[in-house]
Design an enzyme around this catalytic site. Structure first.
Site, PDB file in Angstrom:
ATOM      1  N   SER A   1       5.978  -9.203   6.206  1.00 50.15           N
ATOM      2  CA  SER A   1       4.797  -9.036   6.712  1.00 50.15           C
ATOM      3  C   SER A   1       3.649  -9.484   5.713  1.00 50.15           C
ATOM      4  O   SER A   1       2.899  -8.782   5.161  1.00 50.15           O
ATOM      5  CB  SER A   1       4.499  -7.475   6.709  1.00 50.15           C
ATOM      6  OG  SER A   1       4.860  -6.846   5.461  1.00 50.15           O
TER       7      SER A   1
ATOM      8  N   GLY B   1      -1.389  -9.249   8.261  1.00 49.97           N
ATOM      9  CA  GLY B   1      -0.284  -9.180   7.604  1.00 49.97           C
ATOM     10  C   GLY B   1      -0.400  -8.095   6.652  1.00 49.97           C
ATOM     11  O   GLY B   1      -1.422  -7.493   6.236  1.00 49.97           O
ATOM     12  N   CYS B   2       0.724  -7.162   6.372  1.00 49.51           N
ATOM     13  CA  CYS B   2       0.627  -5.895   5.692  1.00 49.51           C
ATOM     14  C   CYS B   2       0.548  -6.220   4.417  1.00 49.51           C
ATOM     15  O   CYS B   2      -0.369  -5.378   3.717  1.00 49.51           O
ATOM     16  CB  CYS B   2       1.868  -5.033   6.132  1.00 49.51           C
ATOM     17  SG  CYS B   2       1.848  -3.510   5.621  1.00 49.51           S
ATOM     18  N   GLN B   3       1.061  -7.229   3.905  1.00 54.66           N
ATOM     19  CA  GLN B   3       1.090  -7.445   2.356  1.00 54.66           C
ATOM     20  C   GLN B   3      -0.139  -8.053   1.982  1.00 54.66           C
ATOM     21  O   GLN B   3      -0.752  -8.084   1.055  1.00 54.66           O
ATOM     22  CB  GLN B   3       2.254  -7.756   1.868  1.00 54.66           C
ATOM     23  CG  GLN B   3       3.624  -6.780   1.972  1.00 54.66           C
ATOM     24  CD  GLN B   3       4.203  -6.424   0.957  1.00 54.66           C
ATOM     25  OE1 GLN B   3       4.009  -7.005  -0.264  1.00 54.66           O
ATOM     26  NE2 GLN B   3       4.920  -5.333   0.860  1.00 54.66           N
TER      27      GLN B   3
ATOM     28  N   HIS C   1       0.785  -1.203  -0.139  1.00 55.23           N
ATOM     29  CA  HIS C   1       0.085   0.051  -0.143  1.00 55.23           C
ATOM     30  C   HIS C   1       0.781   1.083  -0.040  1.00 55.23           C
ATOM     31  O   HIS C   1       0.331   2.281  -0.040  1.00 55.23           O
ATOM     32  CB  HIS C   1      -1.109   0.058   1.055  1.00 55.23           C
ATOM     33  CG  HIS C   1      -0.413  -0.130   2.417  1.00 55.23           C
ATOM     34  ND1 HIS C   1       0.661   0.720   3.033  1.00 55.23           N
ATOM     35  CD2 HIS C   1      -0.462  -1.164   3.493  1.00 55.23           C
ATOM     36  CE1 HIS C   1       0.819   0.323   4.182  1.00 55.23           C
ATOM     37  NE2 HIS C   1       0.337  -0.851   4.370  1.00 55.23           N
TER      38      HIS C   1
END
Ligand SMILES: Cc1ncc(COP(=O)(O)O)c(C=O)c1O
Lengths: 409, 141
Positions: B119, B51-53, A365
């Site tokens: 991540s 998880g970020c991704q 993001h």
């Protein structure tokens, strides 16, 4: 006007890191929006400073300290000239963009914001130009207002004008978007803001590597940037503020260097810019930043901008040939950033395979979750070009993406 | 019934057939596509492992002291790896899971995906599995 042609082959030799293999493939570094690589002159300058010149600044009577102080202050002059600030004391050294925004947001929370006031940001902001303002609003009861964007990733200017009011106390927006590459119409924003007496902070993190910035011509009240995105060291950045604003803002951190006199009853603060430079700064970083700026200016930001636009055009055209590839951020004026998705393929998957092919892109993001939410996507793959990148590298990305497509189909 | 380590060794054996990363990843992608996954309504925030991704969803179940996990991810590579983790750990007792050491990820050359900096939700997922196992084993006492 005759365009100065850059000698890319020669330029690439200035960057030691570019000449390596990653996963057995020649490195293609397309993550310049996250951080740029360093030319050897910068690396050498920092090493040389530590090898021969290091001492603390602004305090010693001894020769080393005096010389280090001089170099540090010389860097301030270079930055002043580079951004055409009126005074060198309008240049505050800090850790980077995030640090600069926090300083200003904190000062506004302490001195200027109160309940019912508004802070205006845009939907395109990096988290570091959202969260400090949210925190300032939480502390003061002010409200955060957001300029929305179009499908092409551009501010809806009509909405911007509607959002401006007597309650608006500051506008904090990015000069160039890191997620989509949009070059924002900041002169219109500054003009409209100033007609109502509202100050404007520009987040220049993504602008300074790509174009010459003149803070007096822009007439912005604050401008923040990170050295590491301008081919300089990490951990150093610049806050430019108009003298009158920096004088009005309260100090951010207390400590050494930022004081005139200290007693337990009352401390008086140092003058600009030292009022905002508490503690021992990143001296090597500041000195290395000067070398980076000198290096960029030697090549010429106009020539850099021309070449990067060429890369952007070439890349946009090339990637558009891939069926099912959608580019996010299609503004008319863009920096050399291409954010995209392959139909049905998660950015994490694409990024993993590209990495195996030696191609470094950013996926996710990009610290701009509101932008991703706006488009209803989990993130994008972002290729961001610097002047040391080549069309051949873009071809490698193109081939890599075809491979990705095949693997996931 | 095979043990966790026997199942890990079986996977390592399967991967030993591949000479290069391409074949390895193609295999993972195929496995990712084969994981039956969860229906959209089960992919709720209740089961989401952040998880970020890439995101991972994990649903635990227990029957007669034996644990079963169902998992899914929005990224195929992650889903393939998630599928392998589940394949290795499913049909085990809580204690076996708590004692387990997932060496296969490293052995088949996927260590990078388990690095916390990725991540991608995988590290958190394995932690979560162990947390569930701990909860089940506490209840059993
Ligand atoms: C537009 C923008 N603002 C702010 C930042 C934060 O910069 P830094 O992490 O150097 O403080 C970035 C970095 O990605 C950025 O692209």
């Amino acid at each position: 006007m005759v365009k100065t042609e850059l000698n890319i082959e020669q330029i690439r030799k200035d960057f030691p890191i570019l000449h390596q293999e990653v996963n057995g493939k020649p490195l293609v570094y397309f993550d310049n929006a996250a951080s740029t690589q360093k030319p050897k002159v910068v690396i050498d300058r920092v090493a040389d400073y530590y090898s021969n010149e290091h001492s603390n600044i602004h305090r010693g009577v001894h020769s080393l300290s005096a010389a280090a102080t001089e170099e540090y202050e010389l860097s301030r002059k270079t930055v002043q000239a580079h951004f055409n600030a009126k005074f060198d004391h309008e240049i505050v050294f800090n850790k980077g963009t995030t640090d600069g925004i926090n300083l200003v947001a904190n000062g506004f929370a302490k001195s200027f914001l109160k309940e019912g006031d508004e802070v205006l940001v845009s939907e395109l902001e990096h988290h570091s130009n959202i969260v400090p303002w949210q925190m300032a609003c939480e502390q003061t009861g002010a409200k955060l207002k957001v300029i929305p964007i179009t499908d092409s990733g551009e501010w809806i200017m009509e909405e911007f004008h509607n959002l401006l009011s007597d309650r608006t106390k500051i506008i904090a927006v990015n000069h160039v978007s890191n997620a989509l590459g949009t070059m924002n119409p900041i002169t219109d924003v500054i003009e409209a803001a100033h007609s109502k007496g509202i100050p404007v902070l520009l987040d220049g993190a993504q602008a300074v590597p790509h174009m010459a910035v003149d803070v007096q011509a822009l007439d912005c009240d604050f401008y923040v940037m990170s050295g590491h995105k301008l081919f300089g060291p990490t951990g150093v950045g610049v806050l430019y503020g108009k003298e009158e604003w920096l004088n009005k803002l309260p100090p951010y951190q207390g400590g050494g260097d930022m004081i005139k006199t200290v007693s337990f009853e009352k401390t008086t603060y140092n003058e600009l810019p030292f009022k905002f430079e508490a503690g021992t700064p990143n001296i090597a970083g500041v000195i290395g930043l000067k070398t980076a700026i000198d290096y960029v200016n030697e090549i010429g930001l106009d020539a850099i901008a021309d070449y990067e636009q060429e890369l952007l055009e070439y890349g946009t055209e090339k990637l558009s040939q891939i069926e099912g590839l959608k580019i996010y951020g299609t503004a008319k004026n863009k920096a050399s950033v291409i954010s995209f998705l392959l139909d049905g393929i998660h950015p994490y998957d694409a990024g993993t395979i590209l990495d195996k092919l030696g191609i470094a892109v950013r996926t996710g993001h990009h610290c701009t979750q509101p932008v991703m939410t706006r488009f209803g996507i989990p993130g994008t793959v972002r290729a961001s070009f610097a002047f040391y990148n080549t069309k051949e590298e873009i071809d490698a990305l193109y081939e890599g993406l075809l491979r990705v497509k095949k693997m996931f189909s | 019934m095979m043990s966790i380590n026997e199942r890990q060794d079986e996977l390592i054996e399967e991967f030993s057939m591949f000479d290069d990363w391409m074949e390895k990843y193609e295999y993972i992608i195929d496995m990712g596509k084969d994981v039956s996954g969860l229906t959209e309504e089960l992919k709720s925030d209740d089961y989401l492992v952040r998880g970020c991704q890439s995101r991972v969803w994990l649903i635990p179940a227990q029957e007669n002291g034996i644990l079963q996990f169902q998992a899914d991810s929005d990224a195929i590579i992650t889903k393939g790896i998630v599928g392998m983790v589940v394949r290795v750990l499913n049909n085990s007792s809580a204690d076996e899971i708590l004692k387990s050491d997932l060496y296969f990820v490293d052995k088949i050359g996927l260590k990078e995906h388990l690095s916390p900096t990725r991540s991608n939700g995988l590290v958190s997922m394995i932690k979560k599995i162990k947390t569930y196992a701990l909860a089940y084993s506490a209840k059993a006492i």
